[in-house]
Scaffold this motif. Structure first.
Motif, PDB file in Angstrom:
ATOM      1  N   GLU A   7      42.455  43.376 -15.823  1.00 17.51           N
ATOM      2  CA  GLU A   7      41.069  43.132 -15.441  1.00 17.51           C
ATOM      3  C   GLU A   7      40.771  43.733 -14.074  1.00 17.51           C
ATOM      4  O   GLU A   7      39.692  44.306 -13.852  1.00 17.51           O
ATOM      5  N   ALA A   8      41.715  43.608 -13.147  1.00 15.25           N
ATOM      6  CA  ALA A   8      41.517  44.197 -11.821  1.00 15.25           C
ATOM      7  C   ALA A   8      41.324  45.705 -11.930  1.00 15.25           C
ATOM      8  O   ALA A   8      40.420  46.279 -11.320  1.00 15.25           O
ATOM      9  N   ARG A   9      42.182  46.350 -12.723  1.00 14.02           N
ATOM     10  CA  ARG A   9      42.065  47.802 -12.899  1.00 14.02           C
ATOM     11  C   ARG A   9      40.728  48.162 -13.522  1.00 14.02           C
ATOM     12  O   ARG A   9      40.061  49.128 -13.122  1.00 14.02           O
ATOM     13  N   ARG A  10      40.280  47.373 -14.495  1.00 17.25           N
ATOM     14  CA  ARG A  10      39.009  47.666 -15.153  1.00 17.25           C
ATOM     15  C   ARG A  10      37.848  47.620 -14.165  1.00 17.25           C
ATOM     16  O   ARG A  10      36.964  48.491 -14.161  1.00 17.25           O
ATOM     17  N   GLN A  11      37.846  46.613 -13.305  1.00 16.38           N
ATOM     18  CA  GLN A  11      36.773  46.489 -12.333  1.00 16.38           C
ATOM     19  C   GLN A  11      36.808  47.593 -11.280  1.00 16.38           C
ATOM     20  O   GLN A  11      35.776  48.186 -10.946  1.00 16.38           O
ATOM     21  N   PHE A  12      37.999  47.905 -10.763  1.00 12.41           N
ATOM     22  CA  PHE A  12      38.093  48.933  -9.727  1.00 12.41           C
ATOM     23  C   PHE A  12      37.778  50.319 -10.292  1.00 12.41           C
ATOM     24  O   PHE A  12      37.163  51.151  -9.608  1.00 12.41           O
ATOM     25  N   VAL A  18      34.118  50.691 -10.389  1.00 13.05           N
ATOM     26  CA  VAL A  18      33.560  50.982  -9.065  1.00 13.05           C
ATOM     27  C   VAL A  18      33.718  52.463  -8.730  1.00 13.05           C
ATOM     28  O   VAL A  18      32.779  53.121  -8.269  1.00 13.05           O
ATOM     29  N   VAL A  19      34.917  53.005  -8.971  1.00 17.86           N
ATOM     30  CA  VAL A  19      35.186  54.409  -8.647  1.00 17.86           C
ATOM     31  C   VAL A  19      34.270  55.344  -9.435  1.00 17.86           C
ATOM     32  O   VAL A  19      33.812  56.374  -8.927  1.00 17.86           O
ATOM     33  N   SER A  20      33.977  54.973 -10.669  1.00 20.39           N
ATOM     34  CA  SER A  20      33.153  55.842 -11.516  1.00 20.39           C
ATOM     35  C   SER A  20      31.653  55.619 -11.326  1.00 20.39           C
ATOM     36  O   SER A  20      30.840  56.331 -11.914  1.00 20.39           O
ATOM     37  N   ALA A  30      30.237  54.686  -0.510  1.00 18.51           N
ATOM     38  CA  ALA A  30      31.491  55.439  -0.361  1.00 18.51           C
ATOM     39  C   ALA A  30      32.633  54.539   0.097  1.00 18.51           C
ATOM     40  O   ALA A  30      33.769  54.669  -0.377  1.00 18.51           O
ATOM     41  N   SER A  31      32.351  53.621   1.009  1.00 15.33           N
ATOM     42  CA  SER A  31      33.421  52.750   1.517  1.00 15.33           C
ATOM     43  C   SER A  31      33.973  51.847   0.413  1.00 15.33           C
ATOM     44  O   SER A  31      35.178  51.571   0.375  1.00 15.33           O
ATOM     45  N   VAL A  32      33.107  51.399  -0.490  1.00 10.42           N
ATOM     46  CA  VAL A  32      33.559  50.535  -1.582  1.00 10.42           C
ATOM     47  C   VAL A  32      34.399  51.336  -2.568  1.00 10.42           C
ATOM     48  O   VAL A  32      35.438  50.864  -3.053  1.00 10.42           O
ATOM     49  N   ASP A  64      39.748  52.843  -4.774  1.00 14.11           N
ATOM     50  CA  ASP A  64      40.802  53.850  -4.976  1.00 14.11           C
ATOM     51  C   ASP A  64      42.139  53.356  -4.428  1.00 14.11           C
ATOM     52  O   ASP A  64      43.193  53.519  -5.068  1.00 14.11           O
ATOM     53  N   LEU A  65      42.110  52.776  -3.227  1.00 15.85           N
ATOM     54  CA  LEU A  65      43.341  52.275  -2.612  1.00 15.85           C
ATOM     55  C   LEU A  65      43.956  51.151  -3.441  1.00 15.85           C
ATOM     56  O   LEU A  65      45.176  51.091  -3.635  1.00 15.85           O
ATOM     57  N   LEU A  66      43.089  50.268  -3.945  1.00 15.63           N
ATOM     58  CA  LEU A  66      43.600  49.160  -4.739  1.00 15.63           C
ATOM     59  C   LEU A  66      44.147  49.636  -6.082  1.00 15.63           C
ATOM     60  O   LEU A  66      45.152  49.108  -6.573  1.00 15.63           O
ATOM     61  N   LEU A  67      43.529  50.644  -6.663  1.00 13.27           N
ATOM     62  CA  LEU A  67      44.066  51.211  -7.904  1.00 13.27           C
ATOM     63  C   LEU A  67      45.442  51.819  -7.669  1.00 13.27           C
ATOM     64  O   LEU A  67      46.311  51.774  -8.546  1.00 13.27           O
ATOM     65  N   ALA A  68      45.643  52.358  -6.472  1.00 17.01           N
ATOM     66  CA  ALA A  68      46.931  52.990  -6.168  1.00 17.01           C
ATOM     67  C   ALA A  68      48.074  51.977  -6.093  1.00 17.01           C
ATOM     68  O   ALA A  68      49.231  52.323  -6.362  1.00 17.01           O
ATOM     69  N   VAL A  69      47.760  50.726  -5.735  1.00 18.67           N
ATOM     70  CA  VAL A  69      48.823  49.732  -5.625  1.00 18.67           C
ATOM     71  C   VAL A  69      49.003  48.923  -6.910  1.00 18.67           C
ATOM     72  O   VAL A  69      49.970  48.173  -7.038  1.00 18.67           O
ATOM     73  N   LEU A  70      48.078  49.076  -7.837  1.00 25.54           N
ATOM     74  CA  LEU A  70      48.224  48.378  -9.113  1.00 25.54           C
ATOM     75  C   LEU A  70      49.246  49.087  -9.997  1.00 25.54           C
ATOM     76  O   LEU A  70      49.383  50.310  -9.934  1.00 25.54           O
ATOM     77  N   PRO A  71      49.963  48.362 -10.849  1.00 25.35           N
ATOM     78  CA  PRO A  71      50.866  49.027 -11.788  1.00 25.35           C
ATOM     79  C   PRO A  71      50.072  49.941 -12.716  1.00 25.35           C
ATOM     80  O   PRO A  71      48.914  49.652 -13.022  1.00 25.35           O
TER      81      PRO A  71
END
Length: 227
Positions: free
Chosen positions: A180-185, A188-190, A196-198, A203-210
Motif C-alpha cells: 500500500e505504501a508503494r502504491r501511494q508513493f 504521488v510520483v506520477s 516537486a518537494s512532495v 521518490d526517496l521513500l520508494l527507494a527504501v521500500l522493498p
C-alpha cells in the motif's frame, strides 16, 4: 360654475383624506417609525460586525506575532481565546492556528483540534487544511485507518491530493503494509501537478521500500514456477 365644481371636488378630496388619516394615520406613522428603526438597527448591526471583525483581526495579528516570536504558550492561549469568542471566520482560523501550536508539545491534543475543525468548519478550504494537518499527525501517532478517515477523500483529486497520498503512504509504511505504501508513493510520483518537494520525498521513500516482487506475502508468479 366650473369654479364651484372644482371647489366641491377639492372639498370632497380633503374630506376623504381626513377620513383616511383619521382611520389609518396612526398606522402609517407606526410603519414609518418601524422603517426608520429597522434601517437604523441594520446600520448599527453592520457597524457592530465591522468593529468586531476589526478587533478580531487585531487579536489574530497579535497572536500570530507571539507565535513568530517563539512564545508558543502565549500564542496558543491567544488563539484559543479568539477561537472561543471571535467572529465565525476568525474563530475557525484561530482554532486551526491553536492546533498548530498545540502540535509542538501535544500531538494527540492537536489531532483532536484538527478533527474538530475538519468536522465543523463552514469553510471547505479550512476543513481540508485541517484534514491534511491532522492526517500527518495521525500518521505519526495513529493508525492507517485514522489517516484514511481524514485524507482518503482528498486523495481522489484536487490541490491536496499529493499530500493526502503521502500521509496515507507514510501510515502504510509505518503499519508494515509495503504494498500500500508503494502504491501511494508511486501515485504521488506520477501525479503531474504534485509539488516537486512532495514528489522528491516520494521518490526517496520508494527507494527504501522493498521491490514490489520481493514484498512478503506476494504470490509467486505461476510463469516462473517449475514442476
Amino acid at each position: 360654475m366650473a369654479d364651484i365644481f372644482t371647489e366641491v371636488q377639492e372639498d370632497l378630496r380633503r374630506e376623504r383624506l381626513k377620513q383616511l388619516w383619521d382611520r389609518y394615520g396612526v398606522l402609517l406613522i407606526a410603519l414609518a417609525l418601524l422603517v426608520v428603526i429597522g434601517v437604523g438597527a441594520w446600520r448599527g448591526y453592520e457597524y457592530y460586525q465591522a468593529r468586531e471583525a476589526e478587533q478580531a483581526g487585531d487579536r489574530y495579528e497579535a497572536a500570530s506575532r507571539l507565535a513568530q516570536d517563539g512564545k508558543s504558550d502565549e500564542a496558543r492561549a491567544a488563539f484559543a481565546a479568539l477561537a472561543a469568542d471571535g467572529p465565525a471566520g476568525y474563530a475557525v482560523l484561530s482554532k486551526l492556528r491553536e492546533a498548530d501550536e498545540v502540535a509542538k508539545s501535544d500531538q494527540a491534543g492537536a489531532l483532536k483540534l484538527y478533527e474538530e475543525v475538519a468536522n465543523g468548519a463552514g469553510d471547505e478550504m479550512l476543513r481540508d487544511a485541517a484534514r491534511i494537518r491532522g492526517a500527518y499527525i495521525a500518521a505519526d501517532i495513529g493508525t492507517l485507518d485514522d489517516v484514511r478517515r481524514l485524507a482518503e477523500r482528498l486523495a481522489a483529486g484536487g490541490p491536496w491530493s499529493a499530500l493526502a497520498r503521502e500521509a496515507m503512504g507514510l501510515a502504510a509504511y509505518k503499519a508494515g503494509d509495503n504494498a500500500e505504501a508503494r502504491r501511494q508513493f508511486e501515485a504521488v510520483v506520477s501525479q503531474a501537478d504534485a509539488p516537486a518537494s512532495v514528489r522528491q520525498r516520494a521518490d526517496l521513500l520508494l527507494a527504501v521500500l522493498p521491490p514490489a516482487e520481493a514484498q512478503p506475502g506476494k504470490p509467486a508468479d505461476p510463469a516462473k514456477t517449475t514442476d
